[in-house]
Design a protein around this motif. Structure first.
Motif, PDB file in Angstrom:
ATOM      1  N   LEU A  49       5.103 -13.374  -6.294  1.00  0.00           N
ATOM      2  CA  LEU A  49       4.334 -12.438  -5.393  1.00  0.00           C
ATOM      3  C   LEU A  49       4.687 -12.926  -3.818  1.00  0.00           C
ATOM      4  O   LEU A  49       5.415 -13.708  -3.819  1.00  0.00           O
ATOM      5  N   LYS A  52       1.850 -13.370   2.233  1.00  0.00           N
ATOM      6  CA  LYS A  52       1.329 -12.442   3.334  1.00  0.00           C
ATOM      7  C   LYS A  52       1.772 -13.052   4.822  1.00  0.00           C
ATOM      8  O   LYS A  52       1.970 -11.852   5.817  1.00  0.00           O
ATOM      9  N   GLN A 124       2.766  -3.049  -9.798  1.00  0.00           N
ATOM     10  CA  GLN A 124       2.616  -2.022  -8.855  1.00  0.00           C
ATOM     11  C   GLN A 124       1.162  -1.318  -9.034  1.00  0.00           C
ATOM     12  O   GLN A 124       0.643  -0.984 -10.311  1.00  0.00           O
ATOM     13  N   GLN A 128       1.317   0.641  -3.876  1.00  0.00           N
ATOM     14  CA  GLN A 128       1.370  -0.699  -3.287  1.00  0.00           C
ATOM     15  C   GLN A 128       1.938  -1.579  -4.453  1.00  0.00           C
ATOM     16  O   GLN A 128       1.698  -1.586  -5.483  1.00  0.00           O
ATOM     17  N   LEU A 130       2.620  -5.326  -5.452  1.00  0.00           N
ATOM     18  CA  LEU A 130       2.114  -6.559  -5.379  1.00  0.00           C
ATOM     19  C   LEU A 130       3.098  -7.670  -5.601  1.00  0.00           C
ATOM     20  O   LEU A 130       3.047  -8.695  -4.987  1.00  0.00           O
ATOM     21  N   SER A 159      -0.534  -5.996 -13.095  1.00  0.00           N
ATOM     22  CA  SER A 159      -1.018  -5.324 -11.835  1.00  0.00           C
ATOM     23  C   SER A 159      -2.604  -5.224 -11.751  1.00  0.00           C
ATOM     24  O   SER A 159      -2.845  -5.495 -10.912  1.00  0.00           O
ATOM     25  N   GLU A 163      -4.900  -7.099  -8.978  1.00  0.00           N
ATOM     26  CA  GLU A 163      -5.662  -6.211  -8.133  1.00  0.00           C
ATOM     27  C   GLU A 163      -7.065  -6.484  -8.231  1.00  0.00           C
ATOM     28  O   GLU A 163      -7.940  -6.476  -7.227  1.00  0.00           O
ATOM     29  N   ARG A 166      -7.871  -9.531  -6.478  1.00  0.00           N
ATOM     30  CA  ARG A 166      -7.551  -9.439  -5.098  1.00  0.00           C
ATOM     31  C   ARG A 166      -9.078  -8.908  -4.666  1.00  0.00           C
ATOM     32  O   ARG A 166      -9.403  -9.210  -3.286  1.00  0.00           O
TER      33      ARG A 166
END
Length: 409
Positions: A49, A52, A124, A128, A130, A159, A163, A166
């Motif tokens: 991953l 960020k 994905q 986006q 990931l 994915s 998501e 998240r």
């Protein structure tokens, strides 16, 4: 054990069913990776991953003999097969890593492992990406299109799992921030009174400090005074960010606001040998803005420029005010500092993200962006490593109510 196509399809369906049995992300990923290792008959699997904060890829979870060691390794943006797949969104089969233009030997060298072949697909959701899902060293031979098709199916499940996790985390964080915001708003009057008391006391001490001969007392007071300014700045940023605010418009000179800020920062500019160049369009007409909030926004930007130029030779901050047409004004604040990596530019206005490490709060730029947007304006940033950074602001010259001119985005 060798699985037929039918067996693989059944396994994938079973994995999908098991996803609904738990909300524990790590448990779900561990189940998926362990089953994938058996299903595809490989020596190891991993999910990488994006960090960020740095833009690097890290091994979030893995199977195989080197699974624990892999968590100590990160991959630079675009590095290796995983970096290529993450950046392009294209799956990749590499059955001859020794002659691959994409394969990086870094992981093998650090882990004393030998990668013969690998298969990597993006994780994905719509457009986006990931992360990536990797299979390493197929035991029975080379990876083929069937492996790619089935891994793509598994990756879609991963994915969705990522998501969902998240979105759940964002919801929790949003609820916490909302609670903090409500608390801060309720305490704002009390906080401002305390700050006013601190600043008033600091003013009196500064006024009479010249009569005191002790250098140690003066040094100690400088430390206290600096920290009063820091806690004041942090508190005001928190208050600004925690609640919606309608600008209180007044006819104001931007030049006067910038001059006030430069007077405030004069000592810091001199200590760091930073030169300030002004480029103003003439005539300098007044515009309709909220002077207090725009002062705060520009103070954040100019302070950031000063911080970027510490210990830099021939340091220059350039401040421009331009009137490209009768409806808007443009401000530019530039420095010739070290610059910001391109992968971090789109994170600058995210709350709690800071390029200053422990020295930054991660609220200055989000607050600045919020203030500009409250004025129906916009802010952008450009930067080049080794050359510097430019923040550009566009504001309407007059208060923007319905029916009045707005800046087109």
């Amino acid at each position: 054990m060798h699985y037929s196509k039918e067996d693989k399809l059944e396994k994938i369906v079973n994995l999908n069913s098991r996803m609904s049995l738990t909300n524990n992300l790590e448990e779900l990923l561990r189940i998926i990776l362990n089953e994938s290792e058996k299903l595809f008959e490989v020596e190891g699997t991993s999910i990488l991953l994006e960090d960020k904060m740095t833009g690097k890829l890290y091994f979030h979870i893995a199977t195989g003999e080197k699974k624990d060691f892999l968590k100590t390794i990160t991959m630079e943006p675009g590095e290796g097969v995983c970096g290529y797949v993450f950046q392009t969104g294209k799956s990749l089969i590499e059955n001859d890593t020794a002659n691959s233009p994409f394969f990086s030997v870094k992981v093998d060298r650090k882990s004393s492992f030998i990668t013969r072949n690998l298969l990597c697909v993006p994780l994905q959701i719509e457009d986006q990406i990931l992360g990536v899902f990797e299979l390493v060293n197929k035991i029975s031979g080379d990876f083929d299109q069937e492996d790619l098709d089935f891994l793509t199916a598994v990756a879609s499940q991963v994915s969705i799992t990522l998501e969902r996790a998240r979105l759940t985390q964002e919801k929790i964080q949003a609820e916490r921030l909302a609670t903090i915001g409500e608390t801060i708003t309720g305490l704002s009057h009390c906080i401002k009174n305390i700050l006013n008391g601190l600043q008033g006391g600091a003013y009196i001490i500064n006024k009479y400090l010249e009569d005191i001969k002790s250098e140690k007392i003066k040094l100690g007071w400088d430390i206290v005074n600096d920290n009063i300014k820091k806690i004041s700045s942090l508190t005001l940023d928190m208050l600004s960010y925690s609640k919606e605010r309608i600008p209180v418009y007044q006819k104001t000179s931007l030049q006067d606001i910038i001059d006030d800020i430069l007077r405030l920062l004069e000592k810091k500019l001199q200590e760091n040998n930073i030169k300030v160049e002004k480029k103003y369009d003439a005539p300098m007409n007044e515009i309709e803005i909220d002077p207090d909030s725009i002062y705060r926004a520009l103070l954040n930007l100019i302070t950031n420029a000063v911080d970027a130029l510490q210990d830099r030779e021939n340091a220059v901050i350039t401040i421009g005010i331009y009137f490209p047409d009768q409806d808007k004004v443009q401000l530019e604040i530039s420095d010739n500092g070290c610059g910001i990596p391109v992968e971090l530019l789109n994170k600058l206005f995210c709350k709690f993200f800071s390029t200053k490490g422990a020295k930054g709060t991660g609220l200055g730029l989000p607050v600045t962006k919020k203030i500009i947007e409250e004025h129906k304006g916009r802010i952008t940033v450009e930067s080049s490593i080794g050359k510097g950074t430019t923040f550009r602001i566009e504001l309407p010259r007059r208060k923007t109510d319905s029916g009045l001119t707005r800046i087109k985005k």
